[in-house]
Scaffold this motif. Structure first.
Motif, PDB file in Angstrom:
ATOM      1  N   LEU A 223       0.828  -1.210   0.000  1.00 53.94           N
ATOM      2  CA  LEU A 223       0.000   0.000   0.000  1.00 53.94           C
ATOM      3  C   LEU A 223       0.857   1.252   0.000  1.00 53.94           C
ATOM      4  O   LEU A 223       0.557   2.231  -0.690  1.00 53.94           O
ATOM      5  N   ALA A 224       1.925   1.228   0.799  1.00 47.04           N
ATOM      6  CA  ALA A 224       2.779   2.409   0.939  1.00 47.04           C
ATOM      7  C   ALA A 224       3.505   2.751  -0.353  1.00 47.04           C
ATOM      8  O   ALA A 224       3.985   3.880  -0.511  1.00 47.04           O
ATOM      9  N   ARG A 225       3.586   1.818  -1.291  1.00 49.08           N
ATOM     10  CA  ARG A 225       4.183   2.134  -2.588  1.00 49.08           C
ATOM     11  C   ARG A 225       3.191   2.873  -3.485  1.00 49.08           C
ATOM     12  O   ARG A 225       3.581   3.468  -4.489  1.00 49.08           O
ATOM     13  N   ARG A 226       1.904   2.848  -3.110  1.00 49.48           N
ATOM     14  CA  ARG A 226       0.876   3.534  -3.909  1.00 49.48           C
ATOM     15  C   ARG A 226       0.506   4.884  -3.312  1.00 49.48           C
ATOM     16  O   ARG A 226       0.355   5.876  -4.039  1.00 49.48           O
ATOM     17  N   VAL A 227       0.315   4.927  -1.989  1.00 48.13           N
ATOM     18  CA  VAL A 227      -0.078   6.169  -1.321  1.00 48.13           C
ATOM     19  C   VAL A 227       0.673   6.274   0.004  1.00 48.13           C
ATOM     20  O   VAL A 227       1.092   5.259   0.567  1.00 48.13           O
ATOM     21  N   PRO A 228       0.849   7.498   0.541  1.00 45.32           N
ATOM     22  CA  PRO A 228       1.458   7.649   1.868  1.00 45.32           C
ATOM     23  C   PRO A 228       0.600   6.966   2.929  1.00 45.32           C
ATOM     24  O   PRO A 228      -0.627   6.985   2.860  1.00 45.32           O
TER      25      PRO A 228
ATOM     26  N   ARG B 126      -6.757  13.411  15.292  1.00 49.25           N
ATOM     27  CA  ARG B 126      -6.337  14.685  14.717  1.00 49.25           C
ATOM     28  C   ARG B 126      -4.862  14.649  14.313  1.00 49.25           C
ATOM     29  O   ARG B 126      -4.482  15.109  13.231  1.00 49.25           O
ATOM     30  N   ALA B 127      -4.025  14.100  15.208  1.00 50.41           N
ATOM     31  CA  ALA B 127      -2.592  14.050  14.923  1.00 50.41           C
ATOM     32  C   ALA B 127      -2.296  13.203  13.687  1.00 50.41           C
ATOM     33  O   ALA B 127      -1.422  13.542  12.881  1.00 50.41           O
ATOM     34  N   ALA B 128      -3.023  12.099  13.527  1.00 46.12           N
ATOM     35  CA  ALA B 128      -2.789  11.234  12.371  1.00 46.12           C
ATOM     36  C   ALA B 128      -3.064  11.975  11.069  1.00 46.12           C
ATOM     37  O   ALA B 128      -2.306  11.851  10.093  1.00 46.12           O
ATOM     38  N   ILE B 129      -4.146  12.773  11.032  1.00 47.96           N
ATOM     39  CA  ILE B 129      -4.447  13.534   9.819  1.00 47.96           C
ATOM     40  C   ILE B 129      -3.426  14.641   9.610  1.00 47.96           C
ATOM     41  O   ILE B 129      -3.018  14.924   8.473  1.00 47.96           O
ATOM     42  N   GLN B 130      -2.964  15.268  10.692  1.00 47.71           N
ATOM     43  CA  GLN B 130      -1.928  16.293  10.564  1.00 47.71           C
ATOM     44  C   GLN B 130      -0.649  15.715   9.964  1.00 47.71           C
ATOM     45  O   GLN B 130      -0.038  16.303   9.064  1.00 47.71           O
ATOM     46  N   VAL B 131      -0.243  14.554  10.471  1.00 49.30           N
ATOM     47  CA  VAL B 131       0.978  13.928   9.958  1.00 49.30           C
ATOM     48  C   VAL B 131       0.801  13.511   8.506  1.00 49.30           C
ATOM     49  O   VAL B 131       1.711  13.658   7.678  1.00 49.30           O
TER      50      VAL B 131
ATOM     51  N   ARG C 280       1.066  16.534   6.294  1.00 48.97           N
ATOM     52  CA  ARG C 280       2.477  16.909   6.133  1.00 48.97           C
ATOM     53  C   ARG C 280       3.152  16.026   5.085  1.00 48.97           C
ATOM     54  O   ARG C 280       3.912  16.512   4.237  1.00 48.97           O
ATOM     55  N   ARG C 281       2.873  14.743   5.139  1.00 49.13           N
ATOM     56  CA  ARG C 281       3.480  13.819   4.174  1.00 49.13           C
ATOM     57  C   ARG C 281       3.033  14.138   2.756  1.00 49.13           C
ATOM     58  O   ARG C 281       3.831  14.034   1.812  1.00 49.13           O
ATOM     59  N   LEU C 282       1.795  14.557   2.570  1.00 47.80           N
ATOM     60  CA  LEU C 282       1.297  14.871   1.232  1.00 47.80           C
ATOM     61  C   LEU C 282       2.000  16.092   0.651  1.00 47.80           C
ATOM     62  O   LEU C 282       2.200  16.180  -0.561  1.00 47.80           O
ATOM     63  N   THR C 283       2.375  17.036   1.508  1.00 53.09           N
ATOM     64  CA  THR C 283       3.069  18.233   1.022  1.00 53.09           C
ATOM     65  C   THR C 283       4.580  18.054   0.978  1.00 53.09           C
ATOM     66  O   THR C 283       5.265  18.814   0.297  1.00 53.09           O
ATOM     67  N   ALA C 284       5.089  17.075   1.718  1.00 56.83           N
ATOM     68  CA  ALA C 284       6.541  16.844   1.744  1.00 56.83           C
ATOM     69  C   ALA C 284       6.803  15.349   1.615  1.00 56.83           C
ATOM     70  O   ALA C 284       7.222  14.692   2.572  1.00 56.83           O
ATOM     71  N   PRO C 285       6.565  14.784   0.433  1.00 56.77           N
ATOM     72  CA  PRO C 285       6.666  13.327   0.272  1.00 56.77           C
ATOM     73  C   PRO C 285       8.069  12.761   0.511  1.00 56.77           C
ATOM     74  O   PRO C 285       8.193  11.579   0.822  1.00 56.77           O
ATOM     75  N   ALA C 286       9.104  13.588   0.385  1.00 50.03           N
ATOM     76  CA  ALA C 286      10.464  13.081   0.551  1.00 50.03           C
ATOM     77  C   ALA C 286      11.003  13.267   1.968  1.00 50.03           C
ATOM     78  O   ALA C 286      12.147  12.906   2.249  1.00 50.03           O
ATOM     79  N   ALA C 287      10.205  13.812   2.872  1.00 49.92           N
ATOM     80  CA  ALA C 287      10.664  14.047   4.244  1.00 49.92           C
ATOM     81  C   ALA C 287      10.932  12.725   4.965  1.00 49.92           C
ATOM     82  O   ALA C 287      10.375  11.682   4.623  1.00 49.92           O
ATOM     83  N   ALA C 288      11.813  12.780   5.967  1.00 46.85           N
ATOM     84  CA  ALA C 288      12.138  11.584   6.739  1.00 46.85           C
ATOM     85  C   ALA C 288      10.899  11.105   7.500  1.00 46.85           C
ATOM     86  O   ALA C 288      10.048  11.918   7.876  1.00 46.85           O
TER      87      ALA C 288
END
Length: 368
Positions: free
Chosen positions: A170-175, A332-337, A340-348
């Motif tokens: 799944l993670a290879r298709r979407v964050p 709430r935190a899960a959606i926030q994270v 963030r991943r959607l706007t910064a896909p290459a972040a650690a």
């Protein structure tokens, strides 16, 4: 019926380019006020509504995020319901029941998921996202979550709700953001709570109440995402007190109040431990039910504690000592994270741990 206005109509009316119209609708603060006002006036006059599907194709985004749980209800125990039968009116508008006990339909045991869902809904709404919820009870192949992955920009999944290999695919298709449970050699974003530290502190409190005698531990299902961390905190506190974990009586339930009641009834028949520490509130409440019915005095005869901090724990008799985890904030935190991943896909990969509260109440206080 007249033709629906398009972005080209708005651009013509406002005398700007379609790119400017797009910027005004997406990032209005990035456009000069006089231009922004002219475009918004044209939008209002024409009654223009942006096309979500067209925007999604252009941005390769749907504006939808997914939340996947293994299940909410005890589906096998739910009776058939057909609101369309007859004329839609019940034979009797209400029923009077005397001496009713707690519900046994499984709903009460799922309050954790209910609160997480509510938090996720709130945060998605706040960010202009649509939340799609998938329930995979009775779906061992995780076909539902695979289908969701083709419809959303990213997914929040409860740890251990799907096999690790399926999660990697799944993670290879979407964050993917994993909710509850520690990181185990993966590169997903994780959101959890301080299970280990809180359970260790609660165990130290119980040992002080029992004069250092080891409590019995009531564990949940083996695949519980938080169960391992809570057991680790319990073990650490037991070992630090100079006791052997091998000598601890470990019982197991399924996180429901009914299973806790069965455990409590069994302990009454075999002999009471100095304390019973449950890995969740619902089982602890079931234990209290059984002890109260048998005339066992809590905490004088046996100390009882839970974990989760659901509202019912404060209303039990006696009020239940527990650990309150921020269930709504987890969602709430899960959606926030995920955002963030959607706007910064290459972040650690990120691991977020939310603090909890250890609530000391009458069920563990022998000083009262």
């Amino acid at each position: 019926m007249s033709k629906a206005p398009t972005v080209y109509d708005v651009a013509d009316r406002a005398a700007v380019s379609i790119a400017t119209v797009s910027r005004v609708l997406r990032t209005p603060d990035a456009v000069r006020p006089e231009t922004r006002d002219r475009v918004l006036h044209a939008v209002s006059e024409l009654g223009y509504v942006p096309s979500g599907s067209a925007r999604g194709l252009a941005e390769r985004r749907t504006g939808v995020v997914g939340l996947y749980f293994p299940g909410f209800d005890a589906v096998d125990e739910i009776a058939d319901l057909d609101v369309l039968a007859g004329d839609g009116r019940p034979d009797r508008p209400f029923t009077v029941v005397r001496g009713a006990g707690p519900r046994e339909d499984g709903h009460a045991s799922k309050l954790f998921q209910d609160e997480v869902l509510r938090g996720a809904e709130l945060e998605a709404w706040r960010r202009g996202l649509v939340l799609m919820v998938g329930v995979g009870r009775g779906d061992p192949e995780a076909s539902i979550v695979r289908d969701m992955a083709g419809r959303v920009d990213g997914l929040v999944v409860l740890a251990s709700s799907i096999p690790d290999d399926a999660l990697e695919r799944l993670a290879r298709r979407v964050p993917v953001v994993v909710l509850s449970g520690p990181r185990v050699g993966d590169r997903h974003d994780h959101v959890t709570v301080s299970n280990t530290e809180a359970m260790a502190e609660l165990t130290r409190h119980v040992l002080a109440q029992t004069g250092g005698r080891a409590p019995t531990y009531l564990a949940g299902p083996e695949d519980s995402p938080d169960g391992g961390q809570r057991w680790q905190g319990f073990r650490e506190a037991i070992a630090a007190a100079g006791l052997s974990v091998d000598d601890v009586q470990v019982l197991r339930g399924d996180h429901t109040r009914a299973s806790g009641r069965r455990v409590g009834e069994g302990l009454v028949g075999r002999g009471l431990p100095p304390a019973l520490m449950s890995s969740n509130d619902q089982m602890a409440l079931g234990v209290l039910d059984a002890f109260r019915g048998a005339g066992v005095r809590v905490p004088h005869d046996v100390v009882v504690t839970g974990f989760d901090g659901i509202d019912a724990a404060a209303l039990s008799s006696p009020p239940l000592t527990t650990v309150r985890q921020p269930m709504l904030e987890l969602g709430r935190a899960a959606i926030q994270v995920l955002a963030r991943r959607l706007t910064a896909p290459a972040a650690a990969p990120m691991s977020v741990s939310l603090p909890v509260e250890v609530l000391l109440r009458d069920s563990s206080d022998r000083g009262r």
